[in-house]
Write a protein that holds these residues in place. Structure first.
Motif, mmCIF file in Angstrom:
data_model
loop_
_atom_site.group_PDB
_atom_site.id
_atom_site.type_symbol
_atom_site.label_atom_id
_atom_site.label_comp_id
_atom_site.label_asym_id
_atom_site.label_seq_id
_atom_site.Cartn_x
_atom_site.Cartn_y
_atom_site.Cartn_z
ATOM 1 N N LYS A 37 0.834 -1.217 0.000
ATOM 2 C CA LYS A 37 0.000 0.000 0.000
ATOM 3 C C LYS A 37 0.863 1.259 0.000
ATOM 4 O O LYS A 37 1.974 1.267 0.530
ATOM 5 N N GLU A 38 0.288 2.313 -0.587
ATOM 6 C CA GLU A 38 0.994 3.599 -0.557
ATOM 7 C C GLU A 38 0.560 4.366 0.696
ATOM 8 O O GLU A 38 -0.627 4.425 1.017
ATOM 9 N N VAL A 68 5.695 3.320 -0.696
ATOM 10 C CA VAL A 68 4.969 2.047 -0.632
ATOM 11 C C VAL A 68 5.624 1.145 0.420
ATOM 12 O O VAL A 68 6.847 1.047 0.484
#
Ligand code: 4AD
Ligand code: MG
Length: 434
Positions: A20-21, A80
């Motif tokens: 995930k960012e 990320v």
């Protein structure tokens, strides 16, 4: 809210976040530049995470900014989350974007600096991992104390910091100019607390207290925080029970809720959770017998000194209640034991390991004449205590109370070598800055 756009470092360090960012913000804890990767260890109040910026993978201006960072610069980083066993914490951020909020000057704190220097730059050292962990535990200790008393139906109330006279003993008083008069910083809330009892019956406070002790020891501060309680109708045993209960409550809660911080400081949370009231109890006279067996003879009637308390505590791995000290060396408000007039109805609680007094408490004398005699003997003017004697003239009731030194408790809980690290800005005989 702006805050919602940012992930806390602690939350980014998780399997759930992998791929995930996230947006992070904080301060540069460490910074290392290799041939084509910049490593930034980012710190916020919740933890530390490694962020990498790879030449070629990120725009040139982002790489340049990452390269020129300095320790303690404030930054916002977008990246990320990746799992990486080599990274501290097991996860790292693959940096995508970087905003320098403030580029710091060269940070004066590096490795291997003297204790004195670190005290001079205390306002910067406060960001160290050690201080962060202690301050988080300190916050939990205060929270626990409030919770404990609230659960027991005690009212929080306050006494003045500026006072006309002494409550404990003369020489430790800090004088303050109060308009054209001399007054003193409070040593304890006790005398005022006793006057509030007929109004509220069960009360507590958390307050700064001041002692002008010219001693340079590991356990004395000139300005410290104390949790004090006073309760109408309580006798000595009730009061001991209340203070033991407080110490166990704080230890349990801190042990349960500050595991990470405790471990980093070298304290086993399970040990803290094993601290449960009731504690072992001995009298002063019994303490002297133990010390004598250990080859430390103390004459009956003399107070226990630091090295004697420490020696006594080598026999215990839990806090110890020592009660019934000689009446003649006790503060004027500690009453004679009717069953043994040579001793007072009072006690201290000593901590294991460091072996220092963390609590002092007693029943309170109701006999005005006895108190006047004791005050005169201590060189005090009983006339200054007329307001206090009024509590004995208008509906006196048996009552008791105690004071706990919060930094001393934190010192033991956090396994600190010196009390100064239990408070953000220590004031000691030699230091009142920054
Ligand atoms: O034993 P003390 O002097 O007791 C009183 O002041 C009572 N009037 C309290 C009360 O009954 N309400 O101080 C209480 C506690 C000590 O046990 C110790 O833990 C802490 O306050 N203390 C200090 N802590 C840090 N630095 C100092 N200079 C301290 N002096 C006392
Ligand atoms: Mg004491």
């Amino acid at each position: 809210m702006e805050e919602e756009k940012f992930t806390k470092v602690e939350d980014a360090l998780s399997k759930k976040q992998v791929g995930k960012e996230v947006n992070l913000r904080g301060w540069v804890y460490r910074h290392r530049v290799t041939k084509d990767v910049v490593f930034v260890l980012l710190r916020d109040s919740s933890g530390i995470i490694q962020c990498t910026f790879k030449k070629g993978d990120v725009p040139e201006d982002v790489y340049d900014k990452a390269e020129q960072l300095k320790i303690e610069s404030s930054v916002k980083i977008k990246g990320v989350v990746r799992e990486d066993k080599r990274a501290p914490g097991g996860f790292e951020i693959e940096g995508k974007d970087l905003e320098i909020v403030h580029l710091a000057e060269r940070f004066p704190i590096g490795r291997d600096l003297s204790e004195e220097f670190l005290l001079d730059v205390r306002h910067l050292w406060i960001r160290s991992q050690k201080m962060i962990n202690v301050l988080k535990i300190r916050s939990k200790v205060f929270e626990s104390i409030h919770e404990y008393f609230r659960n027991k139906g005690f009212y929080l109330t306050h006494s003045p910091i500026l006072t006309p006279g002494s409550a404990e003993s003369g020489p430790d008083l800090f004088e303050v100019k109060f308009f054209d008069r001399k007054v003193y910083l409070t040593q304890t809330w006790q005398l005022y607390a006793e006057t509030i009892l007929p109004a509220l019956e069960k009360i507590y406070t958390i307050t700064p207290a001041f002692r002008a002790e010219k001693s340079r020891t590991i356990r004395h501060l000139a300005e410290y925080w104390t949790a004090e309680a006073e309760a109408a109708w309580y006798n000595l045993d009730d009061c001991i029970g209340l203070s033991e209960g407080l110490i166990s409550y704080v230890c349990q809660k801190v042990g349960r809720e500050c595991k990470k911080e405790l471990k980093t400081l070298g304290r086993d949370p399970d040990y803290l959770m094993s601290i449960k009231a009731p504690f072992p109890k001995i009298t002063y006279t019994e303490a002297l017998k133990i010390l004598e067996k250990d080859g430390m003879k103390v004459r009956w009637g003399k107070d226990l000194r630091t090295n004697e308390e420490r020696q006594l505590m080598t026999h215990y791995d839990k806090p110890l209640v020592v009660s019934h000290y000689p009446k003649d060396i006790m503060a004027f408000y500690k009453p004679r034991d009717p069953n043994n007039p040579k001793v007072a109805l009072c006690y201290d609680i000593l901590s294991p390991e460091i072996g220092i007094e963390i609590v002092g408490g007693s029943e309170r004398d109701l006999n005005i004449e006895e108190m006047k005699k004791a005050l005169k003997k201590a060189g005090e003017d009983p006339k200054k205590y007329e307001f206090y004697f009024d509590t004995r003239r208008y509906g006196a009731v048996p009552h008791s109370g105690f004071g706990l030194g919060i930094e001393r408790l934190i010192m033991w809980i956090c396994k600190l070598d010196h009390i100064r690290d239990a408070i953000p800005f220590p004031r000691t005989f030699r230091r009142c800055n920054p």
